[in-house]
Design a protein around this motif. Structure first.
Motif, PDB file in Angstrom:
ATOM      1  N   ARG A  72      -7.125  47.390   5.463  1.00  0.00           N
ATOM      2  CA  ARG A  72      -8.168  48.186   4.793  1.00  0.00           C
ATOM      3  C   ARG A  72      -9.448  48.232   5.624  1.00  0.00           C
ATOM      4  NH1 ARG A  72     -10.401  46.528  -1.151  1.00  0.00           N
ATOM      5  NH2 ARG A  72     -12.356  47.726  -1.118  1.00  0.00           N
ATOM      6  N   LEU A  73      -9.825  47.124   6.204  1.00  0.00           N
ATOM      7  CA  LEU A  73     -11.018  47.080   7.048  1.00  0.00           C
ATOM      8  C   LEU A  73     -10.802  47.872   8.331  1.00  0.00           C
ATOM      9  CD1 LEU A  73     -13.850  45.801   7.630  1.00  0.00           C
ATOM     10  CD2 LEU A  73     -12.602  43.950   8.759  1.00  0.00           C
ATOM     11  N   ALA A  74      -9.667  47.658   8.991  1.00  0.00           N
ATOM     12  CA  ALA A  74      -9.431  48.250  10.309  1.00  0.00           C
ATOM     13  C   ALA A  74      -9.341  49.766  10.268  1.00  0.00           C
ATOM     14  CB  ALA A  74      -8.152  47.672  10.905  1.00  0.00           C
ATOM     15  N   LEU A  75      -8.984  50.343   9.114  1.00  0.00           N
ATOM     16  CA  LEU A  75      -8.845  51.790   9.007  1.00  0.00           C
ATOM     17  C   LEU A  75     -10.109  52.473   8.505  1.00  0.00           C
ATOM     18  CD1 LEU A  75      -5.174  52.138   7.706  1.00  0.00           C
ATOM     19  CD2 LEU A  75      -6.025  52.090  10.060  1.00  0.00           C
ATOM     20  N   LEU A  76     -11.203  51.736   8.370  1.00  0.00           N
ATOM     21  CA  LEU A  76     -12.489  52.358   8.068  1.00  0.00           C
ATOM     22  C   LEU A  76     -12.922  53.227   9.249  1.00  0.00           C
ATOM     23  CD1 LEU A  76     -14.505  49.386   6.483  1.00  0.00           C
ATOM     24  CD2 LEU A  76     -13.616  51.404   5.285  1.00  0.00           C
ATOM     25  N   PRO A  77     -13.777  54.225   9.026  1.00  0.00           N
ATOM     26  CA  PRO A  77     -14.255  55.060  10.139  1.00  0.00           C
ATOM     27  C   PRO A  77     -14.924  54.217  11.231  1.00  0.00           C
ATOM     28  CG  PRO A  77     -14.860  56.025   8.024  1.00  0.00           C
ATOM     29  CD  PRO A  77     -14.318  54.649   7.727  1.00  0.00           C
ATOM     30  N   GLU A  78     -14.764  54.650  12.464  1.00  0.00           N
ATOM     31  CA  GLU A  78     -15.311  53.905  13.589  1.00  0.00           C
ATOM     32  C   GLU A  78     -16.819  53.721  13.459  1.00  0.00           C
ATOM     33  OE1 GLU A  78     -14.235  55.235  17.448  1.00  0.00           O
ATOM     34  OE2 GLU A  78     -12.092  55.349  17.006  1.00  0.00           O
ATOM     35  N   GLU A  79     -17.526  54.755  12.996  1.00  0.00           N
ATOM     36  CA  GLU A  79     -18.981  54.629  12.882  1.00  0.00           C
ATOM     37  C   GLU A  79     -19.370  53.572  11.843  1.00  0.00           C
ATOM     38  OE1 GLU A  79     -17.768  58.375  10.502  1.00  0.00           O
ATOM     39  OE2 GLU A  79     -17.240  57.368  12.387  1.00  0.00           O
ATOM     40  N   THR A  80     -18.527  53.390  10.834  1.00  0.00           N
ATOM     41  CA  THR A  80     -18.776  52.337   9.850  1.00  0.00           C
ATOM     42  C   THR A  80     -18.553  50.967  10.471  1.00  0.00           C
ATOM     43  OG1 THR A  80     -18.116  53.769   8.015  1.00  0.00           O
ATOM     44  CG2 THR A  80     -18.074  51.388   7.625  1.00  0.00           C
ATOM     45  N   LEU A  81     -17.460  50.797  11.183  1.00  0.00           N
ATOM     46  CA  LEU A  81     -17.150  49.510  11.793  1.00  0.00           C
ATOM     47  C   LEU A  81     -18.180  49.110  12.845  1.00  0.00           C
ATOM     48  CD1 LEU A  81     -13.288  49.944  12.074  1.00  0.00           C
ATOM     49  CD2 LEU A  81     -14.506  48.347  10.585  1.00  0.00           C
ATOM     50  N   ARG A  82     -18.763  50.098  13.521  1.00  0.00           N
ATOM     51  CA  ARG A  82     -19.768  49.776  14.550  1.00  0.00           C
ATOM     52  C   ARG A  82     -20.973  49.056  13.961  1.00  0.00           C
ATOM     53  NH1 ARG A  82     -18.094  54.613  17.349  1.00  0.00           N
ATOM     54  NH2 ARG A  82     -19.525  55.888  16.109  1.00  0.00           N
ATOM     55  N   LYS A  83     -21.239  49.263  12.685  1.00  0.00           N
ATOM     56  CA  LYS A  83     -22.368  48.565  12.048  1.00  0.00           C
ATOM     57  C   LYS A  83     -22.175  47.061  12.056  1.00  0.00           C
ATOM     58  CE  LYS A  83     -22.187  50.489   7.998  1.00  0.00           C
ATOM     59  NZ  LYS A  83     -22.559  50.836   6.598  1.00  0.00           N
ATOM     60  N   TYR A  84     -20.941  46.620  12.174  1.00  0.00           N
ATOM     61  CA  TYR A  84     -20.630  45.196  12.066  1.00  0.00           C
ATOM     62  C   TYR A  84     -20.226  44.583  13.409  1.00  0.00           C
ATOM     63  CZ  TYR A  84     -20.855  46.734   7.309  1.00  0.00           C
ATOM     64  OH  TYR A  84     -21.295  47.308   6.129  1.00  0.00           O
ATOM     65  N   GLU A  85     -20.504  45.294  14.499  1.00  0.00           N
ATOM     66  CA  GLU A  85     -20.330  44.742  15.834  1.00  0.00           C
ATOM     67  C   GLU A  85     -21.576  43.960  16.231  1.00  0.00           C
ATOM     68  OE1 GLU A  85     -17.518  48.326  17.684  1.00  0.00           O
ATOM     69  OE2 GLU A  85     -19.598  48.084  18.343  1.00  0.00           O
ATOM     70  N   ARG A  86     -21.375  42.878  16.942  1.00  0.00           N
ATOM     71  CA  ARG A  86     -22.496  42.055  17.409  1.00  0.00           C
ATOM     72  C   ARG A  86     -22.326  41.812  18.906  1.00  0.00           C
ATOM     73  NH1 ARG A  86     -23.974  43.875  13.464  1.00  0.00           N
ATOM     74  NH2 ARG A  86     -24.901  42.883  11.620  1.00  0.00           N
ATOM     75  N   GLU A  87     -22.843  42.753  19.692  1.00  0.00           N
ATOM     76  CA  GLU A  87     -22.677  42.689  21.142  1.00  0.00           C
ATOM     77  C   GLU A  87     -23.290  41.424  21.719  1.00  0.00           C
ATOM     78  OE1 GLU A  87     -23.705  45.335  25.153  1.00  0.00           O
ATOM     79  OE2 GLU A  87     -24.394  45.990  23.173  1.00  0.00           O
ATOM     80  N   LYS A  88     -24.469  41.032  21.230  1.00  0.00           N
ATOM     81  CA  LYS A  88     -25.132  39.852  21.777  1.00  0.00           C
ATOM     82  C   LYS A  88     -24.318  38.582  21.550  1.00  0.00           C
ATOM     83  CE  LYS A  88     -29.905  41.532  21.581  1.00  0.00           C
ATOM     84  NZ  LYS A  88     -31.269  41.302  21.033  1.00  0.00           N
ATOM     85  N   ALA A  89     -23.457  38.598  20.555  1.00  0.00           N
ATOM     86  CA  ALA A  89     -22.591  37.445  20.276  1.00  0.00           C
ATOM     87  C   ALA A  89     -21.241  37.592  20.961  1.00  0.00           C
ATOM     88  CB  ALA A  89     -22.407  37.271  18.781  1.00  0.00           C
ATOM     89  N   TYR A  90     -21.168  38.455  21.977  1.00  0.00           N
ATOM     90  CA  TYR A  90     -19.921  38.700  22.708  1.00  0.00           C
ATOM     91  C   TYR A  90     -18.821  39.216  21.789  1.00  0.00           C
ATOM     92  CZ  TYR A  90     -22.365  35.481  25.872  1.00  0.00           C
ATOM     93  OH  TYR A  90     -23.315  34.855  26.649  1.00  0.00           O
ATOM     94  N   TYR A  91     -19.220  39.905  20.715  1.00  0.00           N
ATOM     95  CA  TYR A  91     -18.284  40.458  19.743  1.00  0.00           C
ATOM     96  C   TYR A  91     -17.416  39.386  19.099  1.00  0.00           C
ATOM     97  CZ  TYR A  91     -19.708  44.765  22.030  1.00  0.00           C
ATOM     98  OH  TYR A  91     -20.453  45.795  22.550  1.00  0.00           O
ATOM     99  N   CYS A  92     -17.919  38.159  19.024  1.00  0.00           N
ATOM    100  CA  CYS A  92     -17.165  37.089  18.360  1.00  0.00           C
ATOM    101  C   CYS A  92     -17.752  36.784  16.988  1.00  0.00           C
ATOM    102  CB  CYS A  92     -17.130  35.832  19.215  1.00  0.00           C
ATOM    103  SG  CYS A  92     -18.736  35.089  19.470  1.00  0.00           S
ATOM    104  N   ILE A  93     -18.626  37.647  16.504  1.00  0.00           N
ATOM    105  CA  ILE A  93     -19.085  37.675  15.112  1.00  0.00           C
ATOM    106  C   ILE A  93     -18.904  39.101  14.635  1.00  0.00           C
ATOM    107  CG2 ILE A  93     -21.057  37.431  13.547  1.00  0.00           C
ATOM    108  CD1 ILE A  93     -22.200  35.365  15.487  1.00  0.00           C
ATOM    109  N   GLY A  94     -18.347  39.269  13.431  1.00  0.00           N
ATOM    110  CA  GLY A  94     -18.155  40.608  12.908  1.00  0.00           C
ATOM    111  C   GLY A  94     -16.961  41.306  13.536  1.00  0.00           C
ATOM    112  N   TRP A  95     -17.069  42.627  13.678  1.00  0.00           N
ATOM    113  CA  TRP A  95     -15.945  43.462  14.094  1.00  0.00           C
ATOM    114  C   TRP A  95     -15.853  43.566  15.623  1.00  0.00           C
ATOM    115  CZ3 TRP A  95     -11.530  45.256  12.518  1.00  0.00           C
ATOM    116  CH2 TRP A  95     -10.926  46.316  13.187  1.00  0.00           C
TER     117      TRP A  95
END
Length: 404
Positions: A101-124
């Motif tokens: 259910r989470l993985a099939l959300l729109p990409e723009e929605t999932l990008r809100k939960y990316e954390r680049e500064k954390a090397y993407y090891c928090i969130g999506w």
């Protein structure tokens, strides 16, 4: 675990490996994968034995160090299963379907939960690591600490040095996720505690003076527990594996057996063919593990290997993808891994009197992954620094062919 640093180590493998994977088959004796547990304590297959422990034995104080040695010692598969953990089946059923259910959300929605500064090891995280020079989009991951929402306690200096120690983030579009994630994460974390106690007992038999270092460094002294909810996207002809060969850097990783779905409809389906989790067995032979849905897997990581001075050995493992035939529904896979590990500043060092070389003895280095000795040039080392060093080596290893 290098996985948390956005560097999932997919392995460029040989024709020999592909042949071995095709030939490896689970051969249970005395119990089929879907059978009732009964009195069976172990499952056997052609490349070794998988240990299955009863949770009541672990919590009741029974000495199971012989089984711990069998699973985690130099000749073992590096993994065991635990049956009978109260509340586990319900928690698994609650969380794993949310991965799709989470993985099939729109990409723009999932990008809100990316954390680049954390090397993407928090969130999506999806497609942020590279394999053969291309983004790896075969899986999507959601990372969070199920035990502590803010492991660094808001200490910005710690977060600056170790960004993966930052606070959790939860998607409002899937409001059930936080509770289900924490429930299953806490359950497997607690189930790991008596296993770590038994691991310490085993090490003390081999390393005089060792006491409770694995438990203390991993539980008592650490707020860094990272769990990962995974959605493996449906694959078609020409696609590769879901996850390449790697070791975990944790002390122990709790693995929740996967659930399988038709990706488009969400209909639950059984595992098919030879897809699923493999470990490197004796002699370097890939061994496919069973889908014991009523058990939790516990896999030894490299922190345990270091802290035990080589008594315990981490196991290389991978996830082979299911390739759907043209015209057939694509099949996706949901799983959950909880990396139970030292704190970012936790010290990794073998027991007193054991030289660094002792960490690597007892089992030949894997042909599938970068050697641990190449990622651990000296001890003592902080766990966070060991993570970073491993991630750098894996990244170079995985993309060497593309860069050539």
């Amino acid at each position: 675990q290098a996985l948390e640093l956005g560097c999932e180590p997919s392995q460029i493998v040989s024709d020999r490996y592909r042949r071995l994977v095709r030939e490896a088959r689970w051969q249970p004796a005395g119990m089929a994968c879907g059978d009732k547990f009964g009195d069976a304590k172990r499952l056997r297959q052609d490349a070794g034995e998988v240990v299955v422990l009863d949770y009541a034995d672990l919590t009741g104080g029974r000495d199971v160090t012989p089984q711990i040695r069998q699973a985690f010692g130099s000749g073992g598969l590096g993994i065991l299963f635990v049956h009978g953990v109260p509340g586990y089946a319900e928690a698994r059923e609650e969380l794993l379907p949310l991965a799709r259910r989470l993985a099939l959300l729109p990409e723009e929605t999932l990008r809100k939960y990316e954390r680049e500064k954390a090397y993407y090891c928090i969130g999506w995280s999806r497609g942020k690591e590279k394999f053969k020079g291309k983004p790896d989009t075969a899986k999507g991951s959601f990372y969070a600490n199920p035990i502590c929402d803010e492991p660094a306690g808001g200490n910005e200096a710690v977060i600056e040095q170790f960004p993966f120690a930052g606070p959790n983030v939860w998607p409002s579009e899937v409001p059930e996720l936080e509770g289900a994630f924490k429930t299953l994460g806490r359950l497997v974390y607690d189930a790991a505690k008596p296993i770590l106690r038994q691991m310490d007992l085993l090490v003390a038999q081999e390393r005089p003076g060792h006491t409770t270092t694995l438990y203390d460094r991993t539980i008592s002294e650490s707020r860094l527990t990272v769990a990962r909810l995974l959605h493996y996207y449906g694959l078609g002809e020409g696609d590769g594996d879901w996850c390449g060969w790697h070791n975990d850097n944790s002390t122990v990783t709790a693995l929740v057996p996967a659930m399988w779905f038709e990706e488009e409809t969400g209909r639950s389906v059984p595992a098919e063919g030879d897809a699923g989790l493999y470990v490197e067995g004796p002699g370097g032979v890939p061994v496919r593990l069973p889908g014991l849905e009523d058990c939790i897997g516990f896999q030894a990581g490299e922190s345990a290997q270091i802290l035990s001075g080589g008594v315990i050995h981490a196991t290389p493992h991978m996830v082979k993808g299911h390739i759907s035939k043209p015209g057939s529904p694509k099949i996706c896979r949901a799983s959950f891994a909880c990396f139970i590990e030292p704190q970012w500043d936790g010290i990794l060092v073998p027991p007193q009197g054991v030289p660094l070389e002792g960490v690597f003895q007892g089992r030949e280095e894997s042909q599938f992954i970068p050697a641990l000795k190449d990622r651990l040039p000296q001890v003592p080392v902080q766990f966070g620094d060991f993570l970073a060093q491993s991630a750098a080596v894996y990244y170079k290893h995985n993309n060497l062919a593309a860069a050539a």
